[in-house]
Scaffold this active site. Sequence first.
Site, PDB file in Angstrom:
ATOM      1  N   LYS A 193       0.842  -1.207   0.000  1.00  0.00           N
ATOM      2  CA  LYS A 193       0.000   0.000   0.000  1.00  0.00           C
ATOM      3  C   LYS A 193       0.877   1.257   0.000  1.00  0.00           C
ATOM      4  CE  LYS A 193      -3.920  -2.371   2.053  1.00  0.00           C
ATOM      5  NZ  LYS A 193      -4.815  -2.668   3.175  1.00  0.00           N
ATOM      6  N   GLN A 234      -4.816  -1.273   9.291  1.00  0.00           N
ATOM      7  CA  GLN A 234      -4.839  -2.609   8.699  1.00  0.00           C
ATOM      8  C   GLN A 234      -5.557  -3.587   9.636  1.00  0.00           C
ATOM      9  OE1 GLN A 234      -3.874  -3.278   5.614  1.00  0.00           O
ATOM     10  NE2 GLN A 234      -4.256  -5.465   5.744  1.00  0.00           N
ATOM     11  N   ASP A 288     -10.785   3.531   3.435  1.00  0.00           N
ATOM     12  CA  ASP A 288     -11.228   2.136   3.401  1.00  0.00           C
ATOM     13  C   ASP A 288     -12.747   2.048   3.224  1.00  0.00           C
ATOM     14  OD1 ASP A 288      -9.485  -0.067   3.554  1.00  0.00           O
ATOM     15  OD2 ASP A 288      -9.067   0.272   5.682  1.00  0.00           O
TER      16      ASP A 288
HETATM   17  N1  GUN Z   1      -7.402  -6.450   5.781  1.00  0.00           N
HETATM   18  C1  GUN Z   1      -7.731  -7.165   4.669  1.00  0.00           C
HETATM   19  N2  GUN Z   1      -8.241  -6.370   3.717  1.00  0.00           N
HETATM   20  C2  GUN Z   1      -8.231  -5.113   4.221  1.00  0.00           C
HETATM   21  C3  GUN Z   1      -8.634  -3.845   3.703  1.00  0.00           C
HETATM   22  O1  GUN Z   1      -9.128  -3.718   2.569  1.00  0.00           O
HETATM   23  N3  GUN Z   1      -8.452  -2.787   4.534  1.00  0.00           N
HETATM   24  C4  GUN Z   1      -7.938  -2.910   5.784  1.00  0.00           C
HETATM   25  N4  GUN Z   1      -7.822  -1.812   6.521  1.00  0.00           N
HETATM   26  N5  GUN Z   1      -7.568  -4.074   6.296  1.00  0.00           N
HETATM   27  C5  GUN Z   1      -7.709  -5.161   5.512  1.00  0.00           C
END
Ligand code: GUN
Length: 285
Positions: free
Chosen positions: A53, A97, A120
């Site tokens: 990311k 996350q 998100d």
């Molecule tokens: N864990 C797995 N997929 C995601 C996501 O799209 N966003 C976040 N914040 N955590 C995740």
Amino acid sequence: MTAQIIDGKALADELRQSFKARVEALAARGQRPGLVVILVGEDPASQVYVKNKVNGCLAIGMHSEKITYDAAVDQATVLKKIAELNADPAIHGILVQLPLPKHFDEEAVLEAIAADKDVDGFHAENVGALAQGNPRFIPCTPYGVMKMFEQGKVDLSGKEAVVIGRSNIVGKPMALLLINAGATVTVCNSRTKDLAGHTRRADILVAAVGKPKFVTADMVKPGAVVIDVGINRLPDGKLCGDVDFVGCREVAGQITPVPGGVGPMTITMLLANTIEAAERKAGIR
Ligand code: GUN
């Protein structure tokens, strides 16, 4: 007939290239888009996702930083950091996350993120806006899937869509997006009775169940569009989706591979949401 492959990697590359001009236009106005990713603990898969990311942002000229905490950190420390980031004008997107360690109240953490920095799309305000058909931030994975439908000229209106998986991250927002697009939507899970009876009716089948090769060829309607959201690691270290790709590609009309399908689109849409947050702040949108 063998299915057409929906190349998520190629679409992701094309979109990311197109984002660069928007990033530079924002930078020229003193609003270079900035994303902070918070990682709590040492989960190896999460570490890889977070690195990708941050690197995805940097590669197109955005600002990005990772903040890491030991798994034992207390929630108040993370909430204090989120409050600081909410007030920081250089930061347009904040992502925590998931999953968080067990002693965290995940909902409280997600609600602490300012709704206009919630790239998100997990804050209740943003979930509500999506449910009402007026989205502000669309969760990145289902957003990426919608872009793939758009690129593949998949008409969703009036189609039978089946989503396997009911998570807040993928299954539920995916179902809402398909509903908003006029599809007839069924949301199943791994315990659904006569699952194959549902999936065999699906013109659009989205697998987000987290079980390797869970969807087999006999579960797929001939000509269906099959979207594989799963990223599972096999004992031999190889990645594999929730769909038995080799079998299903002989039945489906279009299908996404793993890797190289939905995965690269997820981070791409995170970049899109962060750029959009900065554009809103700059008054461009
Ligand atoms: N864990 C797995 N997929 C995601 C996501 O799209 N966003 C976040 N914040 N955590 C995740």
